[in-house]
Design a protein around this motif. Structure first.
Motif, mmCIF file in Angstrom:
data_model
loop_
_atom_site.group_PDB
_atom_site.id
_atom_site.type_symbol
_atom_site.label_atom_id
_atom_site.label_comp_id
_atom_site.label_asym_id
_atom_site.label_seq_id
_atom_site.Cartn_x
_atom_site.Cartn_y
_atom_site.Cartn_z
ATOM 1 N N CYS A 116 0.811 -1.230 0.000
ATOM 2 C CA CYS A 116 0.000 0.000 0.000
ATOM 3 C C CYS A 116 0.838 1.271 0.000
ATOM 4 O O CYS A 116 0.582 2.206 0.770
ATOM 5 N N HIS A 117 1.845 1.316 -0.861
ATOM 6 C CA HIS A 117 2.620 2.551 -0.994
ATOM 7 C C HIS A 117 1.671 3.682 -1.385
ATOM 8 O O HIS A 117 0.846 3.535 -2.307
ATOM 9 N N PRO A 118 1.730 4.822 -0.706
ATOM 10 C CA PRO A 118 0.727 5.879 -0.935
ATOM 11 C C PRO A 118 0.634 6.357 -2.377
ATOM 12 O O PRO A 118 -0.462 6.657 -2.863
ATOM 13 N N LYS A 119 1.755 6.421 -3.090
ATOM 14 C CA LYS A 119 1.714 6.882 -4.486
ATOM 15 C C LYS A 119 1.003 5.862 -5.369
ATOM 16 O O LYS A 119 0.280 6.240 -6.311
ATOM 17 N N ILE A 120 1.189 4.582 -5.078
ATOM 18 C CA ILE A 120 0.517 3.542 -5.854
ATOM 19 C C ILE A 120 -0.972 3.523 -5.533
ATOM 20 O O ILE A 120 -1.820 3.421 -6.433
ATOM 21 N N VAL A 121 -1.305 3.630 -4.251
ATOM 22 C CA VAL A 121 -2.717 3.674 -3.855
ATOM 23 C C VAL A 121 -3.420 4.855 -4.514
ATOM 24 O O VAL A 121 -4.542 4.726 -5.026
ATOM 25 N N GLU A 122 -2.769 5.994 -4.530
ATOM 26 C CA GLU A 122 -3.360 7.187 -5.149
ATOM 27 C C GLU A 122 -3.576 6.971 -6.645
ATOM 28 O O GLU A 122 -4.644 7.326 -7.191
ATOM 29 N N ALA A 123 -2.595 6.389 -7.321
ATOM 30 C CA ALA A 123 -2.718 6.156 -8.764
ATOM 31 C C ALA A 123 -3.852 5.182 -9.065
ATOM 32 O O ALA A 123 -4.632 5.389 -10.013
ATOM 33 N N ILE A 124 -3.954 4.122 -8.272
ATOM 34 C CA ILE A 124 -5.031 3.143 -8.456
ATOM 35 C C ILE A 124 -6.390 3.801 -8.250
ATOM 36 O O ILE A 124 -7.324 3.623 -9.044
ATOM 37 N N THR A 125 -6.496 4.573 -7.190
ATOM 38 C CA THR A 125 -7.775 5.213 -6.846
ATOM 39 C C THR A 125 -8.218 6.182 -7.932
ATOM 40 O O THR A 125 -9.387 6.166 -8.356
#
Length: 429
Positions: free
Chosen positions: A53-62
């Motif tokens: 759940c790296h924040p940059k990856i979570v943000e991109a997915i969202t």
């Protein structure tokens, strides 16, 4: 919630290493349904390049999921996937600039084998003993790490031949690295002489560093010897970089350590930061022989996965991840070497970057898979998740996030040290 309440609804074909029910993850840690926190040195089997759940990856997915989840890359184009194809061409070696997106490693391997046959119009494939390429019929046909994977599935894809990989476990006992290299290259030459004419071979497929086979690093001479034979006979070289690629070894792709560029490369695991994505990458000339309809996918190139993959590449650049892998890998290797000096049961430490493994052996030199399993059980009891490897199942491989912190390495080392002190005798001074 208890796993046993739901186990009757799951196929036993999916072997479960634990009965943990995990509800959340952050960085190097997982938290189960009881609230217990585990240090995760498995990371989805080297999938989570930047941890959970790296924040940059979570943000991109969202953000991508808010706009579009799927419409089939066969029908329409997605901005994220188009950008990813271009970005991949910028980090892959040589002229490997043409991409076919898939969903998992085995699927990419199947695609690579088909592409090699389509381009060369030849039937045969050569693979290596100790290899692991996946469990679909094509990938399984070139997997040689354990007979259990192939039991009951013969016959598999035809015209596949196996040759020796320069691992200590697969070569005559006592051979040095140079002797193993010469032995394995000679075995390949004998294969050409006795079993399959080289002009009938479409491709040689190899892991530049064997994964499940034990995190075995071959010599540069061996890898370049394979490349030169491919060039001599018009054979395509497929590098399976699904586990060794994407920064795991401290270079973007492990083949770079050997100054060898393959003709076809498969990538996966870490590419999308935890989402299912893989790719077959080759030159435009080779890909040009893969005409429309000769291969296909429903979910390949998925926009949400592509968005996550772009975030992974962005973070690689922003945080100089490769530099960190080399520093953290050197530190972890030094700590593992301390184990080898301290405990009789540790016979080897090997690997590159953060693709490292320790090998367990009995005093007589025989593989000690039984000791490894005791160590892994002890680690699990002490809230550390670990992973095995090796053709004799006597290796512990480390698949930490590529951005693992020193204190997380130290925490894991302390747990393993505690368990080893209970299981393995210490070396006499």
């Amino acid at each position: 919630m208890k796993f046993e309440d739901y186990q009757p609804y799951l196929s036993p074909a999916l072997a479960k290493a634990t009965d943990l029910i995990v509800e959340s993850g952050q960085g190097c840690y997982l938290t189960d349904s009881h609230g217990d926190r585990y240090l995760d040195f498995v990371q989805g089997i080297a999938v989570n390049a930047l941890g959970h759940c790296h924040p940059k990856i979570v943000e991109a997915i969202t953000e991508q999921a808010k706009q579009l989840i799927n419409a089939s890359f066969n029908l329409v184009n997605y901005p994220a996937t188009l950008k990813l194809a271009k970005r991949l061409s910028e980090v892959t070696p040589g002229r490997l600039n043409s991409v076919f997106f898939s969903n998992g490693g085995a699927e990419a391997v199947d695609g690579a084998l088909k592409l090699a046959r389509a381009y060369t119009k030849r039937p045969a494939i050569i693979a290596f003993q100790g290899s692991f390429h996946g469990r679909t019929f094509g990938a399984l046909s070139v997997t040689g790490s354990n007979a259990k994977y192939r039991r009951y599935y013969e016959g598999l894809v035809g015209s596949v031949y196996f040759t020796a990989y320069p691992s200590k476990d697969l070569c005559p006992k006592g051979f040095s690295e140079s002797e193993r290299t010469a032995f394995c290259l000679n075995e390949l030459d004998h294969l050409f002489q006795n079993l399959i004419a080289p002009d009938q071979v479409a491709a040689i497929i190899m892991e530049p560093v064997q994964g499940e086979g034990g995190y075995v690093v071959p010599s540069k001479t061996f890898v370049q010897g394979i490349r030169s034979r491919c060039d001599q006979y018009g054979i395509l070289l497929i590098m399976d970089e699904i586990q060794s690629g994407y920064g795991r070894t401290g270079k973007m792709f492990a083949s770079e350590y050997f100054d060898v560029v393959p003709d076809i490369m498969t990538v996966g695991k870490a590419i999308a930061g935890g989402l299912p994505m893989s790719a077959v990458v080759s030159t435009p000339e080779i890909m040009a022989e893969w005409h429309p309809g000769m291969h296909g996918t429903t979910f390949g190139g998925h926009p949400v996965c592509a968005a996550a993959a772009l975030a992974v590449l962005d973070e690689f650049e922003a945080s100089n991840v490769l530099d960190h892998v080399n520093r953290a890998g050197a530190y972890l290797r030094d700590r593992l070497k301390e184990f080898q000096k301290k405990y009789d049961c540790i016979s080897d430490v090997r690997g590159l970057g953060l693709m490292l493994a320790i090998e367990f052996s009995h005093p007589d030199g025989t593989p000690a898979g039984d000791i490894l399993e005791k160590v892994r059980a002890g680690c699990l009891k002490n809230k550390l998740l670990t992973l095995s490897c090796g053709v004799h199942n006597n290796g512990m491989r480390f698949a930490t996030p590529l951005n693992v912190r020193k204190e997380e390495i130290d925490q894991g080392i302390a747990i393993i040290d505690h368990v080893l002190s209970q299981v393995c005798p210490k070396r006499e001074d």
